[in-house]
Structure formats: C-alpha cells, structure tokens
Design a protein around this motif. Sequence first.
Motif, short mmCIF file in Angstrom:
data_model
loop_
_atom_site.label_atom_id
_atom_site.label_comp_id
_atom_site.label_asym_id
_atom_site.label_seq_id
_atom_site.Cartn_x
_atom_site.Cartn_y
_atom_site.Cartn_z
N LEU A 27 0.82 -1.21 0.00
CA LEU A 27 0.00 0.00 0.00
C LEU A 27 0.86 1.26 0.00
N GLU A 28 1.95 1.24 0.76
CA GLU A 28 2.84 2.40 0.80
C GLU A 28 3.51 2.63 -0.56
N ALA A 29 3.90 1.55 -1.23
CA ALA A 29 4.49 1.69 -2.57
C ALA A 29 3.47 2.28 -3.53
N ALA A 30 2.23 1.79 -3.47
CA ALA A 30 1.17 2.31 -4.33
C ALA A 30 0.95 3.80 -4.08
N VAL A 87 -6.46 -6.22 0.30
CA VAL A 87 -7.32 -7.39 0.38
C VAL A 87 -7.06 -8.09 1.70
N LEU A 88 -8.09 -8.73 2.22
CA LEU A 88 -8.01 -9.34 3.55
C LEU A 88 -7.50 -10.77 3.52
N THR A 89 -7.03 -11.22 2.38
CA THR A 89 -6.39 -12.51 2.26
C THR A 89 -4.92 -12.37 2.65
N GLY A 90 -4.20 -13.48 2.73
CA GLY A 90 -2.78 -13.41 3.09
C GLY A 90 -2.59 -12.73 4.43
N LYS A 91 -1.78 -11.68 4.43
CA LYS A 91 -1.51 -10.91 5.65
C LYS A 91 -2.46 -9.72 5.80
N GLY A 92 -3.46 -9.64 4.94
CA GLY A 92 -4.35 -8.49 4.89
C GLY A 92 -5.09 -8.18 6.18
N ARG A 93 -5.61 -9.18 6.85
CA ARG A 93 -6.34 -8.93 8.11
C ARG A 93 -5.41 -8.35 9.17
N ASP A 94 -4.19 -8.88 9.25
CA ASP A 94 -3.22 -8.34 10.21
C ASP A 94 -2.84 -6.91 9.83
N THR A 95 -2.67 -6.66 8.55
CA THR A 95 -2.33 -5.31 8.08
C THR A 95 -3.43 -4.32 8.47
N MET A 96 -4.67 -4.71 8.29
CA MET A 96 -5.78 -3.83 8.64
C MET A 96 -5.86 -3.61 10.15
N ARG A 97 -5.63 -4.65 10.91
CA ARG A 97 -5.68 -4.57 12.38
C ARG A 97 -4.63 -3.59 12.91
N LYS A 98 -3.47 -3.59 12.31
CA LYS A 98 -2.38 -2.71 12.76
C LYS A 98 -2.67 -1.25 12.45
N GLY A 99 -3.50 -0.99 11.45
CA GLY A 99 -3.86 0.39 11.12
C GLY A 99 -2.76 1.12 10.39
N GLY A 100 -2.94 2.43 10.23
CA GLY A 100 -1.95 3.25 9.56
C GLY A 100 -1.95 3.10 8.05
N LEU A 101 -3.08 2.70 7.48
CA LEU A 101 -3.15 2.54 6.04
C LEU A 101 -3.01 3.91 5.36
N PRO A 102 -2.41 3.95 4.19
CA PRO A 102 -2.33 5.22 3.46
C PRO A 102 -3.73 5.78 3.22
N PRO A 103 -3.85 7.11 3.17
CA PRO A 103 -5.16 7.71 2.91
C PRO A 103 -5.77 7.16 1.63
N GLU A 104 -7.08 7.04 1.64
CA GLU A 104 -7.87 6.60 0.48
C GLU A 104 -7.65 5.14 0.11
N THR A 105 -7.07 4.36 1.02
CA THR A 105 -6.93 2.93 0.77
C THR A 105 -8.31 2.28 0.84
N LEU A 106 -8.66 1.53 -0.19
CA LEU A 106 -9.89 0.75 -0.18
C LEU A 106 -9.59 -0.60 0.43
N VAL A 107 -10.56 -1.20 1.09
CA VAL A 107 -10.39 -2.52 1.68
C VAL A 107 -11.46 -3.43 1.09
N ARG A 108 -11.01 -4.56 0.55
CA ARG A 108 -11.92 -5.54 -0.04
C ARG A 108 -11.58 -6.92 0.50
N VAL A 109 -12.53 -7.82 0.48
CA VAL A 109 -12.34 -9.14 1.08
C VAL A 109 -11.27 -9.96 0.36
N ASP A 110 -11.23 -9.86 -0.98
CA ASP A 110 -10.26 -10.64 -1.75
C ASP A 110 -10.17 -10.09 -3.17
N LEU A 111 -9.32 -10.72 -3.98
CA LEU A 111 -9.13 -10.25 -5.35
C LEU A 111 -10.41 -10.41 -6.17
N ALA A 112 -11.20 -11.42 -5.88
CA ALA A 112 -12.46 -11.60 -6.60
C ALA A 112 -13.39 -10.40 -6.39
#
Length: 177
Positions: free
Chosen positions: A131-134, A144-169
């Motif tokens: 997300l930071e590179a983007a 996306v909440l797959t892989g490490k996504g749930r942990d990433t969301m839990r930690k917070g600090g996402l770049p502004p305007e980051t969208l969160v979706r359940v998976d690539l589908a």
Amino acid sequence: MKLIILDRDGVINHDSDAYIKSPEEWRPLEGSLEAIARLTKAGYRVAVATNQSGVARGLFDLATLAAIHAKMHQAAAAAGGRIESVFFCPHAADDQCGCRKPKPGMLEEILRRYGAEARKVTMVGDSQRDLEAAAAVGCRPVLVLTGKGRDTMRKGGLPPETLVRVDLAAVAAELAP
C-alpha cells in the motif's frame, strides 16, 4: 489502457512465512485465477509486483522463481486470464535497493513500461509495504483481507484513500462488473 498491479503472495496465491520456494508450494487462493480472468476479459492488463527476498537469502534461485511464475501464468491462462508481466525484487530488506516495496522503484518501472498514469492504476496488496508503494507513486491502493491483509488492517496506519476488499475476486467484481 486499463492496468492493474497485483502483489503475488497473499493476493494471487497462498502465502507462507517460510516463503514459496518451489512450484509445488505455489497454490492459488480460491477465486483469484477467476478474478484475473474477469479482469483480462474486461480489458485490464495485469502486472504482478512482488518482493522475493528468498532469492537473496539463498532459499531458491532465479530458475526456480521463473518456474513458480510459469506455473502462475499457466494457471491464470487455464482459467481464461492473462498475467502480462511479473516484476520482482530479489533483494533482501537490508540491501537498501530502490525496487523493494515499500520503496516505489518497482511500481515506477511498471508504470514507465506500460506508459500508464499512476492515478488511473489500482495496486492490490495484502501488506502495508504494498500500500505504501502504491501511495508513493500515486496509484489507488487496495488492501485485500487474504494473506496478511487482516493483520495489516488490524495494525492500522493505512495510506489515505486505501480501499479494503475481502479478496481479489471482490476487487475484480467491482472493477469489471
């Protein structure tokens, strides 16, 4: 031109803290290949941007990485999709290269090669570094909440305007209804 950039491990395929070290260990996430097919059919060019420090660590070599990517390309094609290119950083975190996410070098190269405007490009990842590179290059970051996504969301600090979706589908369904 429509371009989407995907992280590999945790977005397209299952991730492992022990690294994906062989084609046999590469297993697609449920729905990811169909999502790539949906994006392809909607006219998206699909590029992959992946950190692969296992090369620098000596866990696998470039030939093995190429075999893993060949399996990924074949699996996407069998589902009706196309991954046009795979960009990877083979360096370790302490190498201080410019291509390892969260640094923007790899994404800058993708944008340059495709002649794409960053603000029109979506970057899908499961980690803070994706997300930071983007955000650093001006792409639209999607977690996306797959892989490490749930942990990433839990930690917070996402770049502004980051969208969160359940998976690539879910991302594909939104971009290519």
